[in-house]
Design a protein around this motif. Structure first.
Motif, PDB file in Angstrom:
ATOM      1  N   GLY A 114       0.626  -1.147   0.532  1.00 53.33           N
ATOM      2  CA  GLY A 114       0.128   0.097  -0.137  1.00 53.33           C
ATOM      3  C   GLY A 114       0.482   1.265   0.304  1.00 53.33           C
ATOM      4  N   PHE A 115       0.438   2.137   0.894  1.00 57.68           N
ATOM      5  CA  PHE A 115       1.379   3.096   1.212  1.00 57.68           C
ATOM      6  C   PHE A 115       2.606   2.907   1.961  1.00 57.68           C
ATOM      7  N   SER A 116       2.743   2.015   2.531  1.00 54.94           N
ATOM      8  CA  SER A 116       4.554   1.409   2.970  1.00 54.94           C
ATOM      9  C   SER A 116       5.279   1.542   2.415  1.00 54.94           C
ATOM     10  N   TYR A 117       6.701   1.252   2.319  1.00 56.42           N
ATOM     11  CA  TYR A 117       7.507   1.447   1.507  1.00 56.42           C
ATOM     12  C   TYR A 117       8.797   0.515   2.249  1.00 56.42           C
ATOM     13  N   ALA A 118       9.742   0.403   1.434  1.00 53.99           N
ATOM     14  CA  ALA A 118      10.684   0.229   1.117  1.00 53.99           C
ATOM     15  C   ALA A 118      11.860   0.825   1.066  1.00 53.99           C
ATOM     16  N   ASP A 119      12.943   1.191   1.389  1.00 47.93           N
ATOM     17  CA  ASP A 119      14.075   2.633   0.522  1.00 47.93           C
ATOM     18  C   ASP A 119      14.613   1.843   0.048  1.00 47.93           C
ATOM     19  N   GLY A 120      14.861   0.008   0.148  1.00 47.45           N
ATOM     20  CA  GLY A 120      15.801  -0.790  -0.717  1.00 47.45           C
ATOM     21  C   GLY A 120      15.312  -2.017  -0.912  1.00 47.45           C
ATOM     22  N   PRO A 121      15.741  -2.881  -1.595  1.00 49.06           N
ATOM     23  CA  PRO A 121      15.368  -4.566  -1.617  1.00 49.06           C
ATOM     24  C   PRO A 121      15.795  -4.915  -0.369  1.00 49.06           C
ATOM     25  N   ASP A 122      16.873  -4.602  -0.051  1.00 47.89           N
ATOM     26  CA  ASP A 122      17.168  -5.657   1.473  1.00 47.89           C
ATOM     27  C   ASP A 122      15.923  -5.538   2.392  1.00 47.89           C
ATOM     28  N   LYS A 123      15.298  -4.349   2.815  1.00 42.02           N
ATOM     29  CA  LYS A 123      14.626  -3.454   3.544  1.00 42.02           C
ATOM     30  C   LYS A 123      13.018  -4.626   3.484  1.00 42.02           C
ATOM     31  N   PHE A 124      12.453  -5.273   2.438  1.00 43.77           N
ATOM     32  CA  PHE A 124      11.416  -6.742   2.641  1.00 43.77           C
ATOM     33  C   PHE A 124      11.361  -7.276   3.484  1.00 43.77           C
ATOM     34  N   ALA A 125       9.738  -7.369   4.907  1.00 43.45           N
ATOM     35  CA  ALA A 125      10.261  -8.802   5.302  1.00 43.45           C
ATOM     36  C   ALA A 125      10.344 -10.302   4.175  1.00 43.45           C
ATOM     37  N   THR A 126      11.429 -11.251   4.550  1.00 42.87           N
ATOM     38  CA  THR A 126      11.087 -13.013   4.505  1.00 42.87           C
ATOM     39  C   THR A 126      10.240 -13.762   4.798  1.00 42.87           C
ATOM     40  N   ASN A 127      10.183 -13.344   6.129  1.00 45.35           N
ATOM     41  CA  ASN A 127       9.211 -14.348   6.715  1.00 45.35           C
ATOM     42  C   ASN A 127       8.142 -13.902   7.534  1.00 45.35           C
ATOM     43  N   VAL A 128       7.143 -14.591   8.404  1.00 44.05           N
ATOM     44  CA  VAL A 128       5.843 -14.076   9.181  1.00 44.05           C
ATOM     45  C   VAL A 128       7.063 -13.418  10.521  1.00 44.05           C
ATOM     46  N   ALA A 129       8.421 -14.343  11.228  1.00 41.53           N
ATOM     47  CA  ALA A 129       8.953 -13.524  11.706  1.00 41.53           C
ATOM     48  C   ALA A 129       9.170 -12.060  11.597  1.00 41.53           C
ATOM     49  N   THR A 130       9.620 -11.235  11.033  1.00 38.06           N
ATOM     50  CA  THR A 130      10.271 -10.411  10.602  1.00 38.06           C
ATOM     51  C   THR A 130       8.615  -8.888  11.069  1.00 38.06           C
ATOM     52  N   VAL A 131       7.833  -9.285  10.041  1.00 45.64           N
ATOM     53  CA  VAL A 131       6.638  -9.189   9.624  1.00 45.64           C
ATOM     54  C   VAL A 131       6.247  -8.564  11.244  1.00 45.64           C
ATOM     55  N   ALA A 324       4.564  -3.936  -4.602  1.00 44.28           N
ATOM     56  CA  ALA A 324       3.338  -4.980  -4.185  1.00 44.28           C
ATOM     57  C   ALA A 324       4.308  -6.479  -4.387  1.00 44.28           C
ATOM     58  N   GLU A 325       4.756  -6.073  -5.657  1.00 39.14           N
ATOM     59  CA  GLU A 325       5.313  -7.381  -6.641  1.00 39.14           C
ATOM     60  C   GLU A 325       6.361  -7.969  -5.838  1.00 39.14           C
ATOM     61  N   GLU A 326       7.126  -6.478  -4.784  1.00 40.83           N
ATOM     62  CA  GLU A 326       8.572  -7.035  -4.592  1.00 40.83           C
ATOM     63  C   GLU A 326       8.157  -7.659  -3.357  1.00 40.83           C
ATOM     64  N   VAL A 327       6.782  -7.452  -2.114  1.00 46.86           N
ATOM     65  CA  VAL A 327       6.125  -7.869  -0.748  1.00 46.86           C
ATOM     66  C   VAL A 327       5.917  -9.086  -0.729  1.00 46.86           C
ATOM     67  N   PHE A 328       5.572  -9.567  -2.497  1.00 46.37           N
ATOM     68  CA  PHE A 328       5.455 -11.223  -2.632  1.00 46.37           C
ATOM     69  C   PHE A 328       6.623 -12.101  -3.051  1.00 46.37           C
ATOM     70  N   SER A 329       6.809 -11.262  -4.224  1.00 46.83           N
ATOM     71  CA  SER A 329       8.497 -12.743  -4.149  1.00 46.83           C
ATOM     72  C   SER A 329       9.363 -12.156  -2.422  1.00 46.83           C
ATOM     73  N   SER A 330       9.935 -11.305  -1.762  1.00 49.61           N
ATOM     74  CA  SER A 330      10.214 -11.056  -0.567  1.00 49.61           C
ATOM     75  C   SER A 330       9.327 -12.785   0.456  1.00 49.61           C
ATOM     76  N   MET A 331       8.368 -12.937   0.082  1.00 47.78           N
ATOM     77  CA  MET A 331       7.906 -13.340   1.159  1.00 47.78           C
ATOM     78  C   MET A 331       7.349 -15.144   1.056  1.00 47.78           C
ATOM     79  N   ALA A 332       7.875 -15.527  -0.735  1.00 44.36           N
ATOM     80  CA  ALA A 332       8.055 -16.740  -1.436  1.00 44.36           C
ATOM     81  C   ALA A 332       8.324 -17.734  -1.009  1.00 44.36           C
ATOM     82  N   GLY A 333       9.330 -17.563  -0.030  1.00 45.41           N
ATOM     83  CA  GLY A 333      10.156 -18.602   0.612  1.00 45.41           C
ATOM     84  C   GLY A 333       9.371 -19.200   2.038  1.00 45.41           C
ATOM     85  N   ASP A 334       8.159 -18.232   2.397  1.00 49.12           N
ATOM     86  CA  ASP A 334       8.009 -18.547   3.406  1.00 49.12           C
ATOM     87  C   ASP A 334       6.706 -18.840   3.224  1.00 49.12           C
ATOM     88  N   PHE A 335       6.180 -18.502   2.537  1.00 52.97           N
ATOM     89  CA  PHE A 335       4.676 -18.731   1.597  1.00 52.97           C
ATOM     90  C   PHE A 335       3.831 -19.952   2.273  1.00 52.97           C
TER      91      PHE A 335
END
Length: 442
Positions: A114-131, A324-335
């Motif tokens: 949504g309106f949330s944002y990451a400054d770089g590709p390494d800032k997206f969460a990759t698992n629910v623990a980070t979420v 949005a696509e980067e969010v989904f992609s980053s979580m793919a291993g935990d999905f």
């Protein structure tokens, strides 16, 4: 003509600081929104509506946080304007808004949604623990800033993948409250059509579609075979491979059902079919299937136009839904990882847990939900299983059953009839009645 209509409605909305937009609209000055930097370079957006009740002050009503699915679907957009917020997408008052019964907090999570944002590709969460960790930072900030909400009952409601996140967040929140690092009155979590046990959903797609006459014997065999491949990957803990095979299984379902709508099996429209394109990677395909419907063109125009202007704090380089696509992609291993054990821990800790599901949902079908519930190790499960369910009348059609429910100790299950994946959108009056029952049960 559509843009002109939206602009006229939006003029009313933008004047809401001095005018009351209607019974279900926000009261003057009774909204708040802000960003919280939950990690360096990771920014989360929240939007609060104070309860708008003619019979009670907001301090005497609960606070509900709404978490959307995806991951990558926006609560500030879809949940707000399509499901439970005070205004619909056309900025008209919603008769079944949850703001009638509670203050509602929308949070765009994970970071990048949504309106949330990451400054770089390494800032997206990759698992629910980070979420969960990110959300704890936001909630600590919110309850410190909005001290008036520290004592009111606080509930987390969720939908789809939001339920998986909600379970993890609830567990960490319970620990934080016990440790004194977050001050709030946590009263329970509600998991709507939630991705708690992905495999149980996938392996029941075939039987569910077959019994609803959407698969023949050949189709059932094809879908069951695809589901078995997903099962094998999950059992081998090859979770990223399982996510890719899940996408393949969805394609098999589409091919055998002539493009069934995963969110409501009775509402297929010709332009809703999603056909895999040659050479298209599964992340892009899944984004088109499960994120884009939450970010439809008209909603996107509203959020990136009048709403962005109203909010006044969105950075110039941030587009609603742009990551949005980067969010989904980053979580793919935990999905595809299950979190049934997390629900067990919540129940054992005494947290009030509600599961609710739509009869017409496919992506998270009720059969699959019942499967994982039966796997709970919670000591109260035998008692729950001995209960017969209780029917609930449809609020707008007395004498017509709108849902069934069972409650035992701190666990409840609601079966919502004639609803798909987005229950408040499909059955708004029934969803509002369920909300009132849940928040008043204590």
């Amino acid at each position: 003509m559509i843009r002109t209509g939206v602009s006229v409605c939006c003029l009313v909305f933008l004047l809401s600081s001095t005018l009351h937009t209607g019974l279900s609209g926000p009261l003057a000055g009774k909204e708040a929104w802000d960003y919280v930097e939950v990690r360096d370079g990771a920014h989360m957006f929240w939007w609060l509506y104070y309860a708008d009740s003619q019979s009670a002050d907001f301090r005497d009503l609960p606070l509900v946080m709404w978490l959307q699915g995806g991951p990558g679907g926006s609560g500030s957009g879809f949940g707000n304007f399509e499901e439970i917020g005070p205004l619909n997408r056309n900025l008209e008052p919603r008769k079944t808004s949850w703001v009638q019964a509670a203050s509602v907090l929308f949070v765009d999570n994970p970071v990048g949604t949504g309106f949330s944002y990451a400054d770089g590709p390494d800032k997206f969460a990759t698992n629910v623990a980070t979420v969960a960790s990110d959300m704890l930072v936001l909630l600590r900030h919110f309850f410190t800033e909005k001290k008036e909400f520290q004592s009111v009952p606080f509930y987390i409601f969720s939908e789809s993948y939001g339920g998986k996140m909600a379970a993890a967040i609830s567990l960490e929140l319970s620990k934080a409250i016990a440790q004194g690092t977050v001050k709030c009155n946590f009263a329970g979590v509600a998991l709507g059509d939630s991705w708690i046990s992905p495999l149980d959903s996938v392996i029941t797609w075939g039987p569910y579609l077959y019994t609803t006459s959407l698969l023949d014997d050949f189709g059932l065999a094809d879908v069951s075979s695809a589901a078995e491949a997903v099962k094998k990957a999950v059992e081998q803990e090859q979770f990223e491979k399982a996510t890719e095979l899940w996408s393949v299984a969805e394609t098999v379902v589409e091919q055998n059902t002539n493009g069934v709508n995963f969110y409501n099996i009775l509402t297929q429209e010709p332009d809703e079919k999603v056909v895999a394109l040659a050479g298209e990677d599964y992340i892009s395909l899944q984004t088109r299937r499960h994120i884009r419907p939450l970010h439809g063109q008209s909603l996107s125009e509203l959020m990136n136009g009048p709403i962005r202007k109203k909010l006044g704090i969105i950075p110039q380089n941030v587009t609603w839904g742009g990551q949005a696509e980067e969010v989904f992609s980053s979580m793919a291993g935990d999905f595809m990882r299950p979190v049934v054990d997390v629900v067990d821990q919540l129940l054992e800790a005494g947290v009030n847990v509600t599961v609710y599901n739509g009869q017409l949902d496919l992506i998270v079908d009720t059969m699959g939900q019942e499967l994982w519930v039966k796997k709970l190790k919670w000591e109260g499960l035998p008692g729950f299983n001995k209960l017969r369910w209780t029917p609930l009348d449809d609020p707008v059609s007395p004498g017509v059953t709108g849902a069934f429910y069972k409650t035992y100790k701190n666990f409840s299950f609601y079966w919502i009839l004639k609803a798909g994946h987005m229950i408040p959108s499909d059955q708004g009056p029934m969803a509002l009645q369920m909300l009132k029952m849940i928040i008043q049960q204590d």
